[in-house]
Design a protein around this motif. Structure first.
Motif, PDB file in Angstrom:
ATOM      1  N   MET A   1       0.835  -1.185   0.000  1.00 57.27           N
ATOM      2  CA  MET A   1       0.000   0.000   0.000  1.00 57.27           C
ATOM      3  C   MET A   1       0.881   1.249   0.000  1.00 57.27           C
ATOM      4  SD  MET A   1      -3.283  -0.171   2.506  1.00 57.27           S
ATOM      5  CE  MET A   1      -3.228  -1.895   2.964  1.00 57.27           C
ATOM      6  N   ASP A   2       0.507   2.200  -0.833  1.00 56.36           N
ATOM      7  CA  ASP A   2       1.301   3.429  -0.815  1.00 56.36           C
ATOM      8  C   ASP A   2       0.900   4.281   0.391  1.00 56.36           C
ATOM      9  OD1 ASP A   2      -0.816   5.294  -1.424  1.00 56.36           O
ATOM     10  OD2 ASP A   2      -0.734   4.649  -3.515  1.00 56.36           O
ATOM     11  N   GLU A   3       1.722   5.268   0.677  1.00 54.50           N
ATOM     12  CA  GLU A   3       1.515   6.057   1.891  1.00 54.50           C
ATOM     13  C   GLU A   3       0.243   6.897   1.869  1.00 54.50           C
ATOM     14  OE1 GLU A   3       4.181   9.958   1.266  1.00 54.50           O
ATOM     15  OE2 GLU A   3       5.326   8.086   1.328  1.00 54.50           O
ATOM     16  N   ASP A   4      -0.345   7.121   0.716  1.00 54.97           N
ATOM     17  CA  ASP A   4      -1.573   7.919   0.630  1.00 54.97           C
ATOM     18  C   ASP A   4      -2.843   7.070   0.542  1.00 54.97           C
ATOM     19  OD1 ASP A   4      -0.205  10.320   0.734  1.00 54.97           O
ATOM     20  OD2 ASP A   4       0.085  10.378  -1.445  1.00 54.97           O
ATOM     21  N   TYR A   5      -2.726   5.743   0.657  1.00 56.90           N
ATOM     22  CA  TYR A   5      -3.883   4.854   0.497  1.00 56.90           C
ATOM     23  C   TYR A   5      -5.041   5.242   1.416  1.00 56.90           C
ATOM     24  CZ  TYR A   5      -6.825   0.724   0.374  1.00 56.90           C
ATOM     25  OH  TYR A   5      -7.896  -0.118   0.248  1.00 56.90           O
ATOM     26  N   TRP A   6      -4.765   5.396   2.715  1.00 52.42           N
ATOM     27  CA  TRP A   6      -5.842   5.664   3.666  1.00 52.42           C
ATOM     28  C   TRP A   6      -6.430   7.064   3.504  1.00 52.42           C
ATOM     29  CZ3 TRP A   6      -7.941   1.542   4.860  1.00 52.42           C
ATOM     30  CH2 TRP A   6      -7.226   0.397   5.181  1.00 52.42           C
ATOM     31  N   ARG A   7      -5.662   7.985   2.920  1.00 48.50           N
ATOM     32  CA  ARG A   7      -6.219   9.310   2.659  1.00 48.50           C
ATOM     33  C   ARG A   7      -7.412   9.192   1.700  1.00 48.50           C
ATOM     34  NH1 ARG A   7      -3.063  14.189   2.385  1.00 48.50           N
ATOM     35  NH2 ARG A   7      -1.310  12.753   2.237  1.00 48.50           N
ATOM     36  N   GLU A   8      -7.291   8.328   0.702  1.00 50.36           N
ATOM     37  CA  GLU A   8      -8.350   8.155  -0.297  1.00 50.36           C
ATOM     38  C   GLU A   8      -9.380   7.100   0.096  1.00 50.36           C
ATOM     39  OE1 GLU A   8      -8.577  10.164  -2.895  1.00 50.36           O
ATOM     40  OE2 GLU A   8      -6.790  11.166  -2.125  1.00 50.36           O
ATOM     41  N   HIS A   9      -9.003   6.131   0.949  1.00 43.01           N
ATOM     42  CA  HIS A   9      -9.888   5.000   1.257  1.00 43.01           C
ATOM     43  C   HIS A   9     -10.195   4.866   2.742  1.00 43.01           C
ATOM     44  CE1 HIS A   9      -8.974   4.379  -2.791  1.00 43.01           C
ATOM     45  NE2 HIS A   9      -8.363   3.222  -2.763  1.00 43.01           N
TER      46      HIS A   9
END
Length: 156
Positions: A1-9
């Motif tokens: 998972m990239d570091e921005d995954y949770w920002r979008e999901h």
């Protein structure tokens, strides 16, 4: 998972002024969706608000296989249900109402001067509303809310 995954999901906040009125409607009420598949990607739940004007009543309807929970924020809700809408019970601010699948029902604002405002949650990601052609009975049967907080009232 990239570091921005949770920002979008991750967690999403739906601001009060951004609810979507493009959802299934029933005469006499105004529904707005906050949580559904189209807006947030919800897979198993639908949530939104419903407003009913003072002294207004909805048409008879059911919600197919969905379970519904209504939480009363403001006003006095009168629910009628049954094959001829022959049963009736009321709920006020802070009360929850559970509507099982396929139950014919009608929401009524029991107040003559205050709008009824509720939060509505359903057990699927899309709103299902089946409007019915039912003539309500003249004298509905009174059904008391009975739970640990609301005891059955006796009449003198």
């Amino acid at each position: 998972m990239d570091e921005d995954y949770w920002r979008e999901h991750g967690v999403q906040v739906i601001k009060a002024g951004t609810l979507d009125a493009n959802t299934a409607q029933t005469p006499g009420m105004h529904r707005e969706a906050a949580i559904n598949a189209a807006r947030v990607g919800a897979q198993k739940i639908w949530a939104g608000t419903v407003k009913i004007d003072a002294n207004a009543k909805t048409g008879a309807h059911h919600h197919g296989a969905l379970e519904s929970v209504i939480y009363v924020i403001r006003g006095q809700a009168r629910m009628r249900w049954g094959e001829k809408l022959e049963y009736v019970a009321e709920a006020g601010p802070g009360d929850f109402i559970f509507v099982p699948p396929y139950v014919p029902h009608q929401e009524i604002n029991a107040s003559t001067d205050e709008p009824l405002e509720c939060v509505l949650v359903r057990s699927d990601n899309e709103a299902v509303v089946v409007n019915l052609d039912i003539e309500p009975v003249e004298k509905p049967e009174e059904v008391a809310w009975i739970d640990p907080i609301h005891r059955k009232h006796t009449h003198d």
